[in-house]
Design a protein around this motif. Structure first.
Motif, mmCIF file in Angstrom:
data_model
loop_
_atom_site.group_PDB
_atom_site.id
_atom_site.type_symbol
_atom_site.label_atom_id
_atom_site.label_comp_id
_atom_site.label_asym_id
_atom_site.label_seq_id
_atom_site.Cartn_x
_atom_site.Cartn_y
_atom_site.Cartn_z
ATOM 1 N N ALA A 92 -5.540 2.180 -5.639
ATOM 2 C CA ALA A 92 -4.144 2.465 -5.308
ATOM 3 C C ALA A 92 -3.300 2.543 -6.576
ATOM 4 O O ALA A 92 -2.454 3.435 -6.723
ATOM 5 N N THR A 93 -3.524 1.654 -7.512
ATOM 6 C CA THR A 93 -2.778 1.655 -8.775
ATOM 7 C C THR A 93 -3.009 2.955 -9.538
ATOM 8 O O THR A 93 -2.070 3.573 -10.041
ATOM 9 N N ALA A 94 -4.258 3.394 -9.608
ATOM 10 C CA ALA A 94 -4.594 4.641 -10.315
ATOM 11 C C ALA A 94 -3.949 5.838 -9.629
ATOM 12 O O ALA A 94 -3.374 6.713 -10.291
ATOM 13 N N LEU A 95 -4.024 5.873 -8.308
ATOM 14 C CA LEU A 95 -3.468 7.014 -7.585
ATOM 15 C C LEU A 95 -1.940 7.008 -7.596
ATOM 16 O O LEU A 95 -1.321 8.083 -7.580
ATOM 17 N N ASP A 96 -1.327 5.838 -7.629
ATOM 18 C CA ASP A 96 0.141 5.767 -7.770
ATOM 19 C C ASP A 96 0.568 6.425 -9.077
ATOM 20 O O ASP A 96 1.507 7.227 -9.111
ATOM 21 N N ALA A 97 -0.111 6.088 -10.157
ATOM 22 C CA ALA A 97 0.209 6.653 -11.470
ATOM 23 C C ALA A 97 -0.067 8.165 -11.475
ATOM 24 O O ALA A 97 0.723 8.945 -12.031
ATOM 25 N N LEU A 98 -1.139 8.584 -10.850
ATOM 26 C CA LEU A 98 -1.469 10.004 -10.770
ATOM 27 C C LEU A 98 -0.391 10.761 -9.991
ATOM 28 O O LEU A 98 0.066 11.829 -10.416
ATOM 29 N N ALA A 99 0.035 10.214 -8.875
ATOM 30 C CA ALA A 99 1.074 10.861 -8.065
ATOM 31 C C ALA A 99 2.372 11.002 -8.858
ATOM 32 O O ALA A 99 3.010 12.064 -8.819
#
Length: 182
Positions: A92-99
Motif C-alpha cells: 500500500a505504501t509503494a502504491l500510494d507513492a506511485l499514485a
C-alpha cells in the motif's frame, strides 16, 4: 456330415473345460441393506498451501519499471502473499507513492500497464485468472488514490514466465509488473 459333429466336438470341448473351471467359485452372497459397504473415500487431493506472511522473503512483489522509478524517485518494495491479491502494508505504501507520481507528480497524465504473474503451482487457467486479479487489484487500489481507470491497462501472463523451483523462486514469480504506457 460326419466331419461337422467332430468339428463341433473339437471346438466345444475346450470351451466346456474353460466354463467348468470358471464356474467352480461360489457366487458372492447377495448384499442386503445392512451390509452394503460405503463408497470408497474420494481420491486425496493436494492440500492448499498455507497463506504466507507478506513480510517474509517468500512473498511475491510489485515490480516497478525503471523508467517510472527514474521519474518518480525511489519507491518502496511491495509484496503479495501466496495465492493472494491483497494489497497491505508495504504494498500500500509503494502504491500510494506511485499514485501520487501519476496523479500530481512528474508522470501526471501518463498511463500504466499492469501485468499480473503467478507461480507455476496450479492449473494454467487458474494462474491466468490469479495474475489478472492481481493486476486488477493494483488497478483498483490506484483508482482509489485518484488515478483514472482509463489510464490503466491490465493483463496477465499467469505462470508463463515463471522460473521458480522452490519457495523463494515461486515468490519471485508472484508479481505485478508496473510499466509506463508509451
Amino acid at each position: 456330415m460326419t466331419k461337422l459333429p467332430a468339428l463341433l466336438l473339437v471346438v466345444s470341448a475346450p470351451l466346456a473345460v474353460l466354463a467348468a473351471g470358471c464356474g467352480s467359485d461360489p457366487p458372492p452372497p447377495a448384499n442386503t441393506a445392512g451390509d452394503v459397504a460405503p463408497p470408497p473415500p474420494p481420491a486425496p487431493t493436494a492440500a492448499p498451501a498455507p497463506k504466507q506472511d507478506t513480510a517474509k522473503p517468500t512473498s511475491g512483489s510489485i515490480r516497478i519499471d525503471d523508467k517510472i522509478l527514474k521519474a518518480c524517485g525511489d519507491l518502496p518494495t511491495a509484496r503479495f502473499a501466496f495465492d493472494s491479491t491483497s494489497i497491505e502494508g508495504e504494498a500500500a505504501t509503494a502504491l500510494d507513492a506511485l499514485a501520487r507520481c501519476f496523479v500530481s507528480g512528474p508522470l501526471k497524465g501518463k498511463g500504466l500497464k499492469l501485468i499480473g504473474h503467478a507461480d507455476p503451482r496450479g492449473e494454467t487457467e487458474y494462474n491466468l485468472a490469479l495474475g489478472q486479479k492481481r493486476a486488477g487489484s493494483v488497478a483498483e487500489y490506484l483508482g482509489t488514490k485518484g488515478l483514472e481507470q482509463g489510464r490503466i491497462a491490465t493483463s496477465s501472463k499467469g505462470e508463463f514466465e515463471a522460473s521458480g523451483t522452490d519457495e523463494e523462486g515461486w515468490a519471485r514469480d508472484r508479481k505485478v509488473d508496473i510499466l509506463l504506457a508509451e
